[in-house]
Design a protein around this motif. Structure first.
Motif: not given
Length: 145
Positions: A102, A105, A109, A112-116
């Motif tokens: 994570y 990632n 990425d 998708q930084q907030k999600e990762n």
């Protein structure tokens, strides 16, 4: 004469009583443990560094900036000395590998930084629910809502 006798008698009782109290106080002081300064394990110190860096990362993500580096070495998760060495088991190793994924990632990425980031923080919480529950409230503050 009787008054003098009573005065001397009472004075000696008071003096003897004070000596036994002093002796008891000295015994109590001797029995107390010396103050010992808490020293963090290598893993605890490493996790403190990770916490501080995640505060920085959270701020950057919230400001819309791209996070391009971590200020700590992820490999320490696999070799740093823990407070309780029995905590390093197969479950810990599995969660540590996912956490590293994570984090990588997160850096790789930018869309998708907030999600990762939140996945990594949730992995911390998930591991701490099993191993060491104390820091969970503090870790939850790192989540981006």
């Amino acid at each position: 004469m009787k008054k003098i006798f009573y005065f001397v008698f009472l004075s000696s009782l008071i003096a003897c009583n004070n000596k036994t109290e002093d002796k008891k106080e000295k015994d109590i002081i001797k029995k107390e443990e010396p103050f010992q300064l808490y020293q963090m394990s290598e893993m605890a110190a490493f996790m403190e560094n990770m916490y501080v860096d995640h505060q920085r990362i959270k701020g950057e993500i919230q400001a819309g900036k791209k996070v391009d580096s971590l200020h700590y070495d992820l490999s320490k998760l696999f070799y740093a000395r823990m407070t309780d060495s029995t905590d390093r088991d197969a479950e810990y190793e599995r969660k540590a590998k996912l956490y590293v994924e994570y984090e990588e990632n997160l850096i790789g990425d930018s869309l998708q930084q907030k999600e990762n980031y939140n996945k990594a923080i949730n992995m911390c919480i998930s591991c701490h629910q099993i191993k060491c529950t104390g820091p969970i409230p503090r870790i939850k503050k790192l989540l981006i809502r």
